[in-house]
Design a protein around this motif. Structure first.
Motif, PDB file in Angstrom:
ATOM      1  N   GLU A 100     -29.798 -16.585  38.375  1.00 56.66           N
ATOM      2  CA  GLU A 100     -29.418 -16.818  36.979  1.00 56.66           C
ATOM      3  C   GLU A 100     -29.088 -15.543  36.228  1.00 56.66           C
ATOM      4  OE1 GLU A 100     -32.140 -19.328  34.856  1.00 56.66           O
ATOM      5  OE2 GLU A 100     -32.538 -20.541  36.627  1.00 56.66           O
ATOM      6  N   ILE A 101     -29.277 -14.388  36.865  1.00 51.67           N
ATOM      7  CA  ILE A 101     -29.024 -13.102  36.213  1.00 51.67           C
ATOM      8  C   ILE A 101     -27.609 -12.659  36.569  1.00 51.67           C
ATOM      9  CG2 ILE A 101     -29.767 -10.697  36.055  1.00 51.67           C
ATOM     10  CD1 ILE A 101     -32.620 -11.693  36.619  1.00 51.67           C
ATOM     11  N   GLY A 102     -26.860 -12.218  35.577  1.00 48.25           N
ATOM     12  CA  GLY A 102     -25.442 -11.904  35.745  1.00 48.25           C
ATOM     13  C   GLY A 102     -25.130 -10.842  36.778  1.00 48.25           C
ATOM     14  N   GLU A 103     -25.779  -9.693  36.709  1.00 46.04           N
ATOM     15  CA  GLU A 103     -25.513  -8.591  37.625  1.00 46.04           C
ATOM     16  C   GLU A 103     -26.742  -8.355  38.491  1.00 46.04           C
ATOM     17  OE1 GLU A 103     -22.683  -7.086  37.942  1.00 46.04           O
ATOM     18  OE2 GLU A 103     -21.625  -7.396  36.071  1.00 46.04           O
ATOM     19  N   VAL A 104     -26.503  -8.085  39.779  1.00 46.55           N
ATOM     20  CA  VAL A 104     -27.608  -7.870  40.706  1.00 46.55           C
ATOM     21  C   VAL A 104     -27.301  -6.658  41.580  1.00 46.55           C
ATOM     22  CG1 VAL A 104     -28.939  -8.838  42.629  1.00 46.55           C
ATOM     23  CG2 VAL A 104     -28.169 -10.327  40.764  1.00 46.55           C
ATOM     24  N   ALA A 105     -28.280  -5.771  41.689  1.00 45.54           N
ATOM     25  CA  ALA A 105     -28.189  -4.624  42.588  1.00 45.54           C
ATOM     26  C   ALA A 105     -29.287  -4.768  43.629  1.00 45.54           C
ATOM     27  CB  ALA A 105     -28.355  -3.322  41.812  1.00 45.54           C
ATOM     28  N   ALA A 106     -28.884  -4.833  44.883  1.00 41.76           N
ATOM     29  CA  ALA A 106     -29.833  -4.955  45.986  1.00 41.76           C
ATOM     30  C   ALA A 106     -30.251  -3.567  46.445  1.00 41.76           C
ATOM     31  CB  ALA A 106     -29.220  -5.742  47.134  1.00 41.76           C
ATOM     32  N   VAL A 107     -31.546  -3.397  46.643  1.00 44.15           N
ATOM     33  CA  VAL A 107     -32.137  -2.106  47.005  1.00 44.15           C
ATOM     34  C   VAL A 107     -32.681  -2.205  48.421  1.00 44.15           C
ATOM     35  CG1 VAL A 107     -33.857  -0.382  46.343  1.00 44.15           C
ATOM     36  CG2 VAL A 107     -32.730  -1.763  44.579  1.00 44.15           C
ATOM     37  N   SER A 108     -32.275  -1.266  49.274  1.00 44.37           N
ATOM     38  CA  SER A 108     -32.648  -1.341  50.691  1.00 44.37           C
ATOM     39  C   SER A 108     -34.095  -0.951  50.962  1.00 44.37           C
ATOM     40  CB  SER A 108     -31.742  -0.433  51.517  1.00 44.37           C
ATOM     41  OG  SER A 108     -32.050   0.933  51.269  1.00 44.37           O
ATOM     42  N   LEU A 109     -34.654  -0.060  50.155  1.00 40.84           N
ATOM     43  CA  LEU A 109     -35.971   0.520  50.388  1.00 40.84           C
ATOM     44  C   LEU A 109     -36.022   1.307  51.695  1.00 40.84           C
ATOM     45  CD1 LEU A 109     -38.337  -2.336  49.161  1.00 40.84           C
ATOM     46  CD2 LEU A 109     -37.390  -0.434  47.848  1.00 40.84           C
ATOM     47  N   HIS A 110     -34.875   1.713  52.185  1.00 36.86           N
ATOM     48  CA  HIS A 110     -34.837   2.556  53.376  1.00 36.86           C
ATOM     49  C   HIS A 110     -35.514   3.881  53.032  1.00 36.86           C
ATOM     50  CE1 HIS A 110     -33.217   5.309  56.385  1.00 36.86           C
ATOM     51  NE2 HIS A 110     -33.061   4.242  57.154  1.00 36.86           N
ATOM     52  N   GLY A 117     -33.098   6.322  51.708  1.00 37.20           N
ATOM     53  CA  GLY A 117     -32.195   5.846  50.670  1.00 37.20           C
ATOM     54  C   GLY A 117     -30.862   5.335  51.180  1.00 37.20           C
ATOM     55  N   LEU A 118     -30.806   4.912  52.434  1.00 40.98           N
ATOM     56  CA  LEU A 118     -29.561   4.359  52.967  1.00 40.98           C
ATOM     57  C   LEU A 118     -29.282   2.996  52.357  1.00 40.98           C
ATOM     58  CD1 LEU A 118     -29.858   5.314  56.742  1.00 40.98           C
ATOM     59  CD2 LEU A 118     -28.720   6.570  54.897  1.00 40.98           C
ATOM     60  N   GLY A 119     -28.024   2.593  52.391  1.00 40.81           N
ATOM     61  CA  GLY A 119     -27.615   1.347  51.769  1.00 40.81           C
ATOM     62  C   GLY A 119     -27.750   0.133  52.670  1.00 40.81           C
ATOM     63  N   LEU A 120     -27.296  -0.982  52.128  1.00 43.83           N
ATOM     64  CA  LEU A 120     -27.321  -2.270  52.811  1.00 43.83           C
ATOM     65  C   LEU A 120     -25.911  -2.665  53.217  1.00 43.83           C
ATOM     66  CD1 LEU A 120     -29.677  -4.065  50.294  1.00 43.83           C
ATOM     67  CD2 LEU A 120     -30.228  -3.575  52.668  1.00 43.83           C
ATOM     68  N   THR A 121     -25.809  -3.466  54.237  1.00 46.14           N
ATOM     69  CA  THR A 121     -24.524  -4.039  54.629  1.00 46.14           C
ATOM     70  C   THR A 121     -24.661  -5.546  54.662  1.00 46.14           C
ATOM     71  OG1 THR A 121     -25.087  -3.867  56.970  1.00 46.14           O
ATOM     72  CG2 THR A 121     -23.869  -2.023  56.013  1.00 46.14           C
ATOM     73  N   GLY A 122     -23.538  -6.225  54.604  1.00 45.41           N
ATOM     74  CA  GLY A 122     -23.546  -7.677  54.717  1.00 45.41           C
ATOM     75  C   GLY A 122     -24.072  -8.403  53.499  1.00 45.41           C
ATOM     76  N   LEU A 123     -24.003  -7.778  52.334  1.00 40.92           N
ATOM     77  CA  LEU A 123     -24.462  -8.442  51.108  1.00 40.92           C
ATOM     78  C   LEU A 123     -23.454  -9.501  50.675  1.00 40.92           C
ATOM     79  CD1 LEU A 123     -25.749  -5.391  49.047  1.00 40.92           C
ATOM     80  CD2 LEU A 123     -27.135  -7.213  50.043  1.00 40.92           C
ATOM     81  N   PRO A 124     -23.920 -10.555  50.018  1.00 44.09           N
ATOM     82  CA  PRO A 124     -22.987 -11.555  49.491  1.00 44.09           C
ATOM     83  C   PRO A 124     -22.032 -10.929  48.468  1.00 44.09           C
ATOM     84  CG  PRO A 124     -25.262 -12.342  49.377  1.00 44.09           C
ATOM     85  CD  PRO A 124     -25.319 -10.899  49.756  1.00 44.09           C
ATOM     86  N   VAL A 125     -20.871 -11.531  48.336  1.00 41.17           N
ATOM     87  CA  VAL A 125     -19.883 -11.079  47.355  1.00 41.17           C
ATOM     88  C   VAL A 125     -20.520 -11.104  45.964  1.00 41.17           C
ATOM     89  CG1 VAL A 125     -17.664 -11.632  46.280  1.00 41.17           C
ATOM     90  CG2 VAL A 125     -17.951 -11.881  48.748  1.00 41.17           C
ATOM     91  N   GLY A 126     -20.292 -10.047  45.199  1.00 37.63           N
ATOM     92  CA  GLY A 126     -20.809  -9.971  43.842  1.00 37.63           C
ATOM     93  C   GLY A 126     -22.138  -9.255  43.724  1.00 37.63           C
ATOM     94  N   ILE A 127     -22.761  -8.928  44.836  1.00 37.42           N
ATOM     95  CA  ILE A 127     -24.029  -8.201  44.818  1.00 37.42           C
ATOM     96  C   ILE A 127     -23.727  -6.730  45.091  1.00 37.42           C
ATOM     97  CG2 ILE A 127     -26.334  -7.960  45.839  1.00 37.42           C
ATOM     98  CD1 ILE A 127     -25.864 -10.650  44.403  1.00 37.42           C
ATOM     99  N   THR A 128     -24.217  -5.858  44.245  1.00 37.61           N
ATOM    100  CA  THR A 128     -23.994  -4.421  44.376  1.00 37.61           C
ATOM    101  C   THR A 128     -25.056  -3.811  45.261  1.00 37.61           C
ATOM    102  OG1 THR A 128     -23.011  -4.319  42.174  1.00 37.61           O
ATOM    103  CG2 THR A 128     -23.864  -2.258  43.073  1.00 37.61           C
ATOM    104  N   ASP A 129     -24.625  -2.949  46.192  1.00 30.73           N
ATOM    105  CA  ASP A 129     -25.568  -2.171  46.988  1.00 30.73           C
ATOM    106  C   ASP A 129     -25.970  -0.977  46.142  1.00 30.73           C
ATOM    107  OD1 ASP A 129     -27.046  -0.978  49.102  1.00 30.73           O
ATOM    108  OD2 ASP A 129     -25.279   0.210  49.635  1.00 30.73           O
ATOM    109  N   TYR A 130     -27.219  -0.921  45.730  1.00 28.13           N
ATOM    110  CA  TYR A 130     -27.719   0.147  44.863  1.00 28.13           C
ATOM    111  C   TYR A 130     -27.453   1.517  45.463  1.00 28.13           C
ATOM    112  CZ  TYR A 130     -31.109   3.379  42.819  1.00 28.13           C
ATOM    113  OH  TYR A 130     -31.699   4.482  42.258  1.00 28.13           O
TER     114      TYR A 130
END
Length: 147
Positions: A114-124, A127-140
């Motif tokens: 229900e929240i407009g903008e979403v940033a996914a955090v890998s917790l690596h 500080g490495l990023g994520l791959t394969g996120l759904p469209v519209g989700i930002t990789d922090y």
């Protein structure tokens, strides 16, 4: 008595940077990954500054906006909290539908639909990023680096 003013980051960050910029500020242990990460004051505040710029410039959230942070204890969580406060936004620690942005792990994306903008955090640990996120989700991790 001295009157305190300014943001949390002004009150907390500048004295630490003036006193010991290279000294360790956060040490994070991740037993599941057998990792230990130590951030200096300067590195922590660099991540916080980049996060504040991400919140303001990329997501367009101004002072007084609301940001949800649904993250466990981690060095990236500390940088995100400090950066959000630096940007002047209100931080809530729940999936608040009134929040303009949510920082979450990939495993909690369903909680912030229900929240407009979403940033996914890998917790690596590094500080490495994520791959394969759904469209519209930002990789922090990818987005914050350019700020």
């Amino acid at each position: 008595m001295r009157q305190l003013g300014g943001t949390l980051t002004d009150l907390l960050g500048q004295p630490l940077l003036d006193r010991d910029p290279a000294g360790p500020r956060i040490t994070h242990y991740d037993e599941s990954a057998s990792a230990r990460i130590e951030l200096s004051t300067l590195t922590l505040w660099n991540w916080a500054a980049k996060t504040a710029n991400l919140v303001r410039d990329e997501f367009g959230i101004s002072s007084g906006g609301r940001v949800a942070v649904l993250l466990p204890a981690h060095w990236q969580s500390a940088a995100i909290l400090l950066g959000a406060w630096w940007a002047g936004v209100e931080v809530v620690l729940e999936a608040d539908p009134d929040a303009e942005l949510a920082f979450v792990t990939a495993g909690r994306l369903d909680e912030v639909q229900e929240i407009g903008e979403v940033a996914a955090v890998s917790l690596h640990p590094l500080g490495l990023g994520l791959t394969g996120l759904p469209v519209g989700i930002t990789d922090y991790a990818s987005a914050v680096r350019v700020h």
